[in-house]
Write a protein that holds these residues in place. Structure first.
Motif: not given
Length: 384
Positions: A181-199, A346-352
């Motif tokens: 199972a994916p590990a709990p997210f420990a960092g500052a989550w990206a986006g309007p939903g906050g850390p619980d967005e993945l749950t 959100d901000d966006q970067d075009l990495l490639v």
């Protein structure tokens, strides 16, 4: 449908098949996570890339894909594998269908079974598990070659030692690639939903259509949240998916692909004031799925894929490595939380943004979502 007994075998079409591991849902019953292992003549994976599961959902040969959880009427749960036996590499002798359930003993999960059918729904085989007890990982069945044809065997073998025992038997590196199972997210989550967005969870929405069609999703999708949009289509000149505005007109291009065989994922945001509407354009039948964001794959060390995809990156600032084997455009957008307190989006970067085969490095600012556009196999790794 051919009901099978444990140890039985029968011929199956050497073509595309849908394989579902099923169970009876109920209070306190966990979801079952299906996986597929591609084994050589020695009965082992050739590398950890021969394991297909929710965090590595497509084999590089495109012969096996993890489709995710189904939305079935009634109390049944299902997790699906798509398998094209014609595309299985000659070195692969067996494709094993296994499952785990959050370290829960399978004897506590009622209604366990594996069902094999054609993509059109015609039944091929069914095997019910009636003797599960203390096992925490389970092999439901296997497809194997015999005299130039394919057969399916009802296995029904469990492992009380869990995924570690199953992995050891088939040569998987437990430390790196066991489907945990994916590990709990420990960092500052990206986006309007906050850390619980993945749950945030909801039943996956599945819709099948053909040609150009606007799809209005049910109102139970979480308003204002981001979701995974998954599209599968074969034998089409092109496949595109747009979001729609309040008047049903095409708005933002979410995904486009020009491969003969498409199974791609992208990102959409459910509007606050109306159901999510999507416009799909293709020349042949397609299957659209809307899934919780938590079902996107995680980029931990290295992820392989083919075609459009969506990854969750939970690491800090660093460098990512990108390799692409296709001939057309390869793009990777990084979506992350804006550092500007006055900007709610959100901000966006075009990495490639390159054409053809490549092997490049690019810096990443921190945790966020990676939206990938590609027409062939690719690999993304953490670190240079």
């Amino acid at each position: 449908m051919t009901e099978m007994a444990k140890g039985g075998n029968l011929p199956v079409p050497s073509a595309a098949l849908h394989v579902a591991v099923a169970w009876q849902q109920g209070p306190g019953t966990p979801d079952v996570d299906v996986s597929a292992l591609l084994l050589d003549a020695a009965g082992a994976v050739r590398s950890d890339a021969d394991l297909v599961f929710y965090n590595q959902r497509e084999h590089h040969s495109k012969s096996v894909r993890h489709l995710g959880k189904g939305q079935d009427p009634g109390p049944s749960g299902t997790d699906w594998i798509w398998l094209d036996l014609n595309a299985v590499e000659p070195e692969v002798e067996r494709v094993v269908v296994a499952a785990s359930a959050d370290d829960t003993e399978f004897g506590r999960i009622p209604g366990l079974a594996v069902h094999v059918a054609t993509p059109e729904g015609a039944p091929v085989a069914s095997f019910a598990i009636g003797d599960a007890s203390t096992e925490t990982a389970f092999v439901f069945g296997e497809f194997y070659r015999r005299n130039g044809t394919w057969k399916f065997r009802a296995v029904g073998q469990g492992y009380a030692s869990g995924l570690a025992g199953l992995a050891k038997d088939f040569g998987i590196s437990v430390e790196d690639s066991a489907p945990v199972a994916p590990a709990p997210f420990a960092g500052a989550w990206a986006g309007p939903g906050g850390p619980d967005e993945l749950t945030v969870d909801f039943p996956p929405y599945v819709h099948q259509g053909r040609a150009k069609q606007r799809v209005t999703c049910p109102p139970n999708l979480p308003a204002g949240r981001r979701v995974v949009v998954d599209i599968e289509c074969r034998d089409s000149i092109s496949v595109t998916v747009y979001s729609c505005d309040a008047y049903g007109r095409s708005d933002e291009l979410l995904l486009d692909s020009y491969e003969d065989e498409v199974h791609g994922r992208t990102l959409a945001t459910v509007p606050d004031d109306r159901p999510l509407a999507l416009l799909v354009e293709a020349d042949s039948p397609w299957t659209l799925r809307v899934l919780p964001l938590g079902q996107a794959r995680r980029l931990d060390l290295t992820v392989h894929g083919a075609g459009p995809d969506l990854l969750v990156y939970e690491g800090g600032p660093g460098v990512l490595s990108f390799a692409h084997q296709g001939e057309s455009n390869f793009t990777v957008w990084h979506t992350y939380r804006s550092a500007d307190p006055d900007w709610p989006g959100d901000d966006q970067d075009l990495l490639v943004n390159e054409v053809g085969r490549l092997d490049v490095l690019a810096p990443v600012r921190g945790p966020g979502l990676l939206r990938i556009g590609a027409d062939g196999p690719w690999q993304i790794s953490v670190g240079g």
